[in-house]
Design a protein around this motif. Structure first.
Motif, short mmCIF file in Angstrom:
data_model
loop_
_atom_site.label_atom_id
_atom_site.label_comp_id
_atom_site.label_asym_id
_atom_site.label_seq_id
_atom_site.Cartn_x
_atom_site.Cartn_y
_atom_site.Cartn_z
N ASP A 58 0.71 21.24 6.71
CA ASP A 58 0.44 21.09 5.27
C ASP A 58 -0.45 19.90 4.92
OD1 ASP A 58 2.41 19.37 6.13
OD2 ASP A 58 3.58 19.47 4.29
N GLU A 59 -0.61 18.98 5.85
CA GLU A 59 -1.40 17.78 5.56
C GLU A 59 -1.75 17.10 6.88
OE1 GLU A 59 -0.96 14.09 2.46
OE2 GLU A 59 0.72 14.39 3.83
N SER A 60 -2.91 16.50 6.93
CA SER A 60 -3.32 15.78 8.14
C SER A 60 -2.38 14.61 8.41
CB SER A 60 -4.74 15.26 7.98
OG SER A 60 -5.04 14.31 8.98
N GLY A 61 -2.10 14.38 9.69
CA GLY A 61 -1.30 13.22 10.06
C GLY A 61 -1.94 11.92 9.61
N PHE A 62 -3.27 11.92 9.51
CA PHE A 62 -3.98 10.74 9.03
C PHE A 62 -3.58 10.42 7.58
CE2 PHE A 62 -7.35 12.15 12.18
CZ PHE A 62 -7.03 11.16 13.11
N GLU A 63 -3.49 11.47 6.76
CA GLU A 63 -3.12 11.27 5.36
C GLU A 63 -1.68 10.77 5.25
OE1 GLU A 63 -4.98 11.37 2.63
OE2 GLU A 63 -6.64 11.61 4.03
N LEU A 64 -0.80 11.33 6.08
CA LEU A 64 0.59 10.89 6.07
C LEU A 64 0.69 9.44 6.56
CD1 LEU A 64 3.55 11.42 5.59
CD2 LEU A 64 3.69 12.47 7.87
N CYS A 65 -0.12 9.10 7.55
CA CYS A 65 -0.16 7.73 8.05
C CYS A 65 -0.57 6.77 6.95
CB CYS A 65 -1.13 7.64 9.23
SG CYS A 65 -1.30 5.98 9.94
N ARG A 66 -1.60 7.15 6.20
CA ARG A 66 -2.07 6.32 5.09
C ARG A 66 -0.95 6.12 4.06
NH1 ARG A 66 -7.41 6.25 3.17
NH2 ARG A 66 -7.75 8.33 4.07
N TYR A 67 -0.25 7.21 3.74
CA TYR A 67 0.84 7.16 2.76
C TYR A 67 1.96 6.22 3.23
CZ TYR A 67 5.16 8.68 0.48
OH TYR A 67 6.36 8.71 -0.19
N VAL A 68 2.38 6.40 4.48
CA VAL A 68 3.46 5.57 5.02
C VAL A 68 3.04 4.10 5.03
CG1 VAL A 68 4.81 5.04 7.10
CG2 VAL A 68 4.45 7.42 6.42
N ASN A 69 1.80 3.86 5.39
CA ASN A 69 1.29 2.49 5.50
C ASN A 69 1.28 1.77 4.15
OD1 ASN A 69 0.11 0.24 6.82
ND2 ASN A 69 -1.91 0.90 6.14
N THR A 70 1.11 2.51 3.06
CA THR A 70 1.07 1.89 1.74
C THR A 70 2.47 1.60 1.18
OG1 THR A 70 0.98 4.06 0.64
CG2 THR A 70 -1.13 2.96 1.13
N LYS A 71 3.50 2.27 1.73
CA LYS A 71 4.83 2.13 1.17
C LYS A 71 5.84 1.43 2.07
CE LYS A 71 6.72 4.89 -1.57
NZ LYS A 71 7.48 5.96 -2.22
N LEU A 90 -9.78 5.91 13.89
CA LEU A 90 -9.42 6.27 12.52
C LEU A 90 -7.93 6.03 12.29
CD1 LEU A 90 -10.09 7.42 9.77
CD2 LEU A 90 -9.83 9.73 10.71
N GLY A 91 -7.11 6.43 13.26
CA GLY A 91 -5.68 6.20 13.14
C GLY A 91 -5.35 4.72 13.00
N LEU A 92 -6.00 3.88 13.80
CA LEU A 92 -5.78 2.44 13.73
C LEU A 92 -6.24 1.89 12.38
CD1 LEU A 92 -6.97 1.42 17.31
CD2 LEU A 92 -4.62 1.34 16.45
N GLU A 93 -7.37 2.38 11.89
CA GLU A 93 -7.89 1.92 10.61
C GLU A 93 -6.92 2.25 9.47
OE1 GLU A 93 -10.33 0.08 9.93
OE2 GLU A 93 -11.97 0.34 11.35
N LEU A 94 -6.23 3.38 9.59
CA LEU A 94 -5.31 3.82 8.54
C LEU A 94 -3.93 3.19 8.67
CD1 LEU A 94 -6.25 7.60 8.33
CD2 LEU A 94 -6.85 5.79 6.73
N GLY A 95 -3.72 2.39 9.72
CA GLY A 95 -2.45 1.67 9.84
C GLY A 95 -1.58 2.05 11.00
N ALA A 96 -2.04 2.98 11.86
CA ALA A 96 -1.25 3.31 13.05
C ALA A 96 -1.23 2.12 14.00
CB ALA A 96 -1.82 4.54 13.75
N ASP A 97 -0.17 2.00 14.78
CA ASP A 97 -0.04 0.88 15.71
C ASP A 97 -0.34 1.29 17.14
OD1 ASP A 97 1.39 -1.40 14.03
OD2 ASP A 97 2.24 0.51 13.43
N ASP A 98 -0.26 2.57 17.43
CA ASP A 98 -0.47 3.03 18.80
C ASP A 98 -0.78 4.52 18.75
OD1 ASP A 98 -0.62 3.07 21.55
OD2 ASP A 98 1.47 2.54 21.91
N TYR A 99 -1.18 5.08 19.87
CA TYR A 99 -1.48 6.50 19.94
C TYR A 99 -1.18 7.00 21.35
CZ TYR A 99 -5.59 4.23 21.79
OH TYR A 99 -6.40 3.40 22.51
N ILE A 100 -0.82 8.25 21.45
CA ILE A 100 -0.54 8.89 22.74
C ILE A 100 -1.25 10.23 22.75
CG2 ILE A 100 1.25 9.84 24.25
CD1 ILE A 100 3.20 7.84 22.99
N THR A 101 -1.97 10.51 23.82
CA THR A 101 -2.72 11.75 23.94
C THR A 101 -1.88 12.84 24.60
OG1 THR A 101 -4.77 10.49 24.15
CG2 THR A 101 -4.84 12.80 24.81
#
Length: 228
Positions: A58-71, A90-101
């Motif tokens: 229903d929504e990109s994980g990037f958008e959810l990441c942005r939302y979580v990061n603001t709250k 992009l994930g790091l820019e939006l506030g993610a701390d790590d990533y796994i492929t």
């Protein structure tokens, strides 16, 4: 400390694998299969860490990441099906701390989760011994609450931004290479992803700007960074 983890992954088999593995390590785990479900659970469940898939129905994980990061202030580890540098940055820019492929090794996931939560626990207990540190006359870091205040208004920092700032502050005027910062702050080897440091320093500079346009974190060209 009983850590709560929220797994946001729409593929049932992957969600189940992660949930079972994390539960076996003693974590309290809850699952969401969409962004809408995750947003509701954030309010009710109040997790200490999120494992977040990029591709949600229903929504990109990037958008959810942005939302979580603001709250909220908590680590976000993103799951991506592509080994794409653009996705990771992009994930790091939006506030993610790590990533796994994907496909991932479950042991690697457990290790990265442990490292992220160990940092949370370490800083929440270790820094309670002190009260606050002044960055200048306007900016104060409250080590007990993990808050950074400018003229009594909070500057919202992500967990890794905060940890990087405190580490540099506790080692003021010492120059660290990107490799050293990854080792000291992130606690593990990020092969070929030294830009992780650059992204976090850039975000810190933007948030800790001075009226003069200068920042506290100085780039030592060809070497790394130092807090002056």
């Amino acid at each position: 400390m009983d850590f709560k983890i929220l797994v946001v992954e729409d593929e049932f088999s992957i969600n189940d694998i992660l949930t079972v593995a994390l539960s076996s390590e003693g974590y309290k785990v809850n699952s969401a299969f969409s962004s809408k479900e995750a947003r509701k659970l954030m309010e009710i469940y109040k997790p200490h860490l999120i494992l977040l898939d990029i591709n949600l129905p229903d929504e990109s994980g990037f958008e959810l990441c942005r939302y979580v990061n603001t709250k909220y202030k908590l680590p976000i580890i993103m799951l991506t099906a592509r080994n794409d540098v653009i996705d990771k940055v992009l994930g790091l820019e939006l506030g993610a701390d790590d990533y796994i492929t994907k496909p991932f090794n479950i042991k690697e996931v457990m290790t990265r989760v442990k490292v992220a939560l160990r940092r949370v626990e370490k800083y929440s207990s270790l820094l309670q011994e002190e009260n606050s540190i002044k960055l200048n006359n306007d900016i104060i870091i409250n080590l007990h609450s993990r808050k950074v205040l400018r003229n009594n208004e909070e500057i919202k920092l992500k967990p890794k931004e905060y940890e990087l700032l405190v580490f540099l502050l506790k080692n003021k005027n010492r120059v660290f290479s990107r490799e050293e910062l990854l080792d000291k702050v992130w606690g593990m080897d990020y092969e070929g992803e030294l830009r992780t440091i650059d992204v976090h320093v850039r975000r810190l500079r933007a948030k800790l700007y001075l009226d003069s346009g200068q920042t506290f974190i100085e780039t030592i060209f060809g070497v790394g960074y130092a807090l002056r």
